[in-house]
Write a protein that holds these residues in place. Structure first.
Motif, PDB file in Angstrom:
ATOM      1  N   LEU A 285      -1.106 -32.434   7.942  1.00 44.97           N
ATOM      2  CA  LEU A 285       0.034 -33.205   8.426  1.00 44.97           C
ATOM      3  C   LEU A 285       1.264 -32.315   8.512  1.00 44.97           C
ATOM      4  O   LEU A 285       1.618 -31.635   7.548  1.00 44.97           O
ATOM      5  CB  LEU A 285       0.320 -34.388   7.499  1.00 44.97           C
ATOM      6  N   LYS A 286       1.910 -32.343   9.659  1.00 45.49           N
ATOM      7  CA  LYS A 286       3.112 -31.543   9.835  1.00 45.49           C
ATOM      8  C   LYS A 286       4.276 -32.143   9.064  1.00 45.49           C
ATOM      9  O   LYS A 286       4.376 -33.361   8.890  1.00 45.49           O
ATOM     10  CB  LYS A 286       3.492 -31.458  11.317  1.00 45.49           C
ATOM     11  N   LYS A 287       5.161 -31.274   8.608  1.00 47.72           N
ATOM     12  CA  LYS A 287       6.391 -31.701   7.952  1.00 47.72           C
ATOM     13  C   LYS A 287       7.579 -31.155   8.721  1.00 47.72           C
ATOM     14  O   LYS A 287       7.428 -30.416   9.692  1.00 47.72           O
ATOM     15  CB  LYS A 287       6.410 -31.228   6.493  1.00 47.72           C
ATOM     16  N   ASP A 288       8.766 -31.520   8.271  1.00 45.13           N
ATOM     17  CA  ASP A 288      10.010 -31.063   8.902  1.00 45.13           C
ATOM     18  C   ASP A 288      10.109 -31.465  10.371  1.00 45.13           C
ATOM     19  O   ASP A 288      10.720 -30.756  11.179  1.00 45.13           O
ATOM     20  CB  ASP A 288      10.151 -29.542   8.757  1.00 45.13           C
ATOM     21  N   LEU A 289       9.514 -32.588  10.710  1.00 47.34           N
ATOM     22  CA  LEU A 289       9.646 -33.140  12.054  1.00 47.34           C
ATOM     23  C   LEU A 289      10.888 -34.029  12.121  1.00 47.34           C
ATOM     24  O   LEU A 289      11.397 -34.476  11.092  1.00 47.34           O
ATOM     25  CB  LEU A 289       8.417 -33.986  12.410  1.00 47.34           C
ATOM     26  N   THR A 290      11.358 -34.297  13.321  1.00 53.55           N
ATOM     27  CA  THR A 290      12.427 -35.280  13.525  1.00 53.55           C
ATOM     28  C   THR A 290      11.842 -36.455  14.283  1.00 53.55           C
ATOM     29  O   THR A 290      11.364 -36.300  15.412  1.00 53.55           O
ATOM     30  CB  THR A 290      13.598 -34.677  14.321  1.00 53.55           C
TER      31      THR A 290
ATOM     32  N   GLU B 285       8.858 -39.940   3.191  1.00 59.34           N
ATOM     33  CA  GLU B 285       7.742 -39.664   2.287  1.00 59.34           C
ATOM     34  C   GLU B 285       6.788 -38.636   2.891  1.00 59.34           C
ATOM     35  O   GLU B 285       6.113 -37.897   2.153  1.00 59.34           O
ATOM     36  CB  GLU B 285       6.983 -40.952   1.970  1.00 59.34           C
ATOM     37  N   LEU B 286       6.734 -38.563   4.202  1.00 57.00           N
ATOM     38  CA  LEU B 286       5.884 -37.601   4.899  1.00 57.00           C
ATOM     39  C   LEU B 286       6.564 -36.253   5.078  1.00 57.00           C
ATOM     40  O   LEU B 286       6.005 -35.349   5.699  1.00 57.00           O
ATOM     41  CB  LEU B 286       5.472 -38.165   6.265  1.00 57.00           C
ATOM     42  N   GLY B 287       7.758 -36.117   4.553  1.00 59.25           N
ATOM     43  CA  GLY B 287       8.445 -34.831   4.572  1.00 59.25           C
ATOM     44  C   GLY B 287       9.172 -34.507   5.851  1.00 59.25           C
ATOM     45  O   GLY B 287       9.409 -33.339   6.161  1.00 59.25           O
ATOM     46  N   SER B 288       9.550 -35.541   6.587  1.00 61.73           N
ATOM     47  CA  SER B 288      10.259 -35.326   7.852  1.00 61.73           C
ATOM     48  C   SER B 288      11.584 -36.070   7.867  1.00 61.73           C
ATOM     49  O   SER B 288      11.950 -36.752   6.900  1.00 61.73           O
ATOM     50  CB  SER B 288       9.370 -35.753   9.026  1.00 61.73           C
ATOM     51  N   THR B 289      12.310 -35.941   8.976  1.00 60.86           N
ATOM     52  CA  THR B 289      13.650 -36.511   9.099  1.00 60.86           C
ATOM     53  C   THR B 289      13.639 -37.722  10.017  1.00 60.86           C
ATOM     54  O   THR B 289      13.097 -37.670  11.123  1.00 60.86           O
ATOM     55  CB  THR B 289      14.634 -35.461   9.661  1.00 60.86           C
TER      56      THR B 289
END
Length: 362
Positions: A55-60, A86-90
């Motif tokens: 799973l990708k993180k740091d997405l917007t 919670e998934l590490g994105s914005t």
């Protein structure tokens, strides 16, 4: 459907171009991906999903509801925000303040594309009005998820349906029919006349009413409150003035059913004209307890927003492409399967009445 997975960041465009396109342009010609991205894109259309992809993180992830000050969408988008973070994105929410501002939605799609959002979750005001802007966003590698109200299937990658449209349309008729003893005149109080979800549900309501057991029920009219509390209140008043024999109202919109309940609770029709539809428990609790409303239904909008967020991240990560039969996990919500035309159903609607309305807080 065409969109790029595992893409690199887009080229930053000049501020002047961004500002110009934010003012309602119908296509985002100023934002372009590199030639390498164009050649390597369209993973969703040509590629194969990898359910085990990281799973990708740091997405917007941008959320674009029909109306930002609507309590229903506030709840839904809070659920989306929690899941995104919670998934590490914005998470980023934008949207019009009016429930009928289709041109405003187009402008926000363009703006989010210019601001290099990785994915957009949108509740469409109109089935076709957003298509040009959404297709342009997809060409620029943005994953498009619709939730609550869909657009055309080729203008997005997946649609998060509150429940099956057929279930929602038919069950609202069933609820009201039981309350009026399968006899009498009824009306529908809808949101905007162009709202995709409302019109789909209403089509199923009309089909349900064709069954022999409803032969003594007559649908006299459909009114439109445009998801505006005052207008919905006035439309309820107008329905009862124009149809003095009215026995029941179905309002498949949280704004509409609350406004209708507010009118009925202070009128001579309280307890005599039955009201059901789709409502938030917090909005409807007092009307259930004072006898204005017997039962209504809904799903948990926070879960709807959360599923939209999980779907957007799954698309961006390559775990799904939006093709029928693909499966993915959405955190505590469980596992979901992509259905026909990229539709993902949240689940069955919940019926709320005096026995359980205090068990919910949204």
């Amino acid at each position: 459907m065409s969109y790029a997975l595992n893409r690199t960041r887009r080229i930053t465009v000049a501020v002047a171009v961004t500002a110009a396109l934010a003012v309602g342009a119908t296509a985002c010609g100023g934002t372009t991906k590199s030639d390498t991205e164009k050649e390597g894109g369209s993973a969703g259309a040509a590629g194969k999903a990898d359910p085990n992809a990281e799973l990708k993180k740091d997405l917007t992830i941008g959320f674009l509801p029909k109306q930002v000050n609507n309590p229903y969408f506030t709840t839904a988008d809070k659920g989306g925000k929690k899941a995104v973070e919670e998934l590490g994105s914005t998470f980023k929410e934008v949207g019009p303040s009016s429930g009928t501002d289709t041109s405003g939605q187009v402008s926000y799609v363009n703006t989010l594309t210019q601001q290099q959002a990785d994915a957009i979750a949108v509740s469409a005001q109109d089935p076709g009005a957003l298509c040009t802007a959404l297709k342009q966003a997809m060409k620029n590698g943005v994953s498009i998820v619709t939730y609550d109200s869909d657009t055309k299937t080729d203008c997005r990658n997946a649609f998060i349906s509150q429940a099956s449209a057929e279930d929602l349309g038919r069950t609202q008729v069933q609820l009201l029919a039981e309350q009026i003893g399968n006899k009498g005149e009824i009306a529908i109080l809808s949101a905007a006349q162009t709202a995709t979800n409302q019109n789909t549900w209403i089509d199923y309501m009309k089909d349900e009413l064709k069954k022999p057991k409803y032969k003594d029920i007559k649908l006299v009219t459909t009114a439109y409150g445009d998801d505006d509390a005052q207008k919905s209140f006035q439309q309820t008043q107008g329905l009862l003035q124009e149809h003095p024999k009215l026995k029941g109202i179905i309002s498949p919109t949280t704004v509409g059913i609350k406004a209708a309940a507010q009118y009925l609770s202070g009128s001579k029709y309280k307890g005599k004209v039955k009201l059901t539809g789709l409502g938030n428990p917090n909005d409807m609790r007092k009307y259930v307890k004072d006898g204005t409303v017997e039962a209504f239904e809904l799903w948990d909008p926070a879960d709807l927003g959360a599923l939209a967020a999980h779907t957007a991240v799954a698309l961006e990560s390559g775990r799904i492409t939006g093709k029928q039969g693909e499966k993915f996990k959405a955190g505590d919500l469980g596992e979901f399967t992509v259905g026909k035309d990229g539709v993902i159903n949240l689940g069955k609607p919940t019926v709320f009445d005096a026995d359980n309305v205090d068990d919910y807080n949204f």
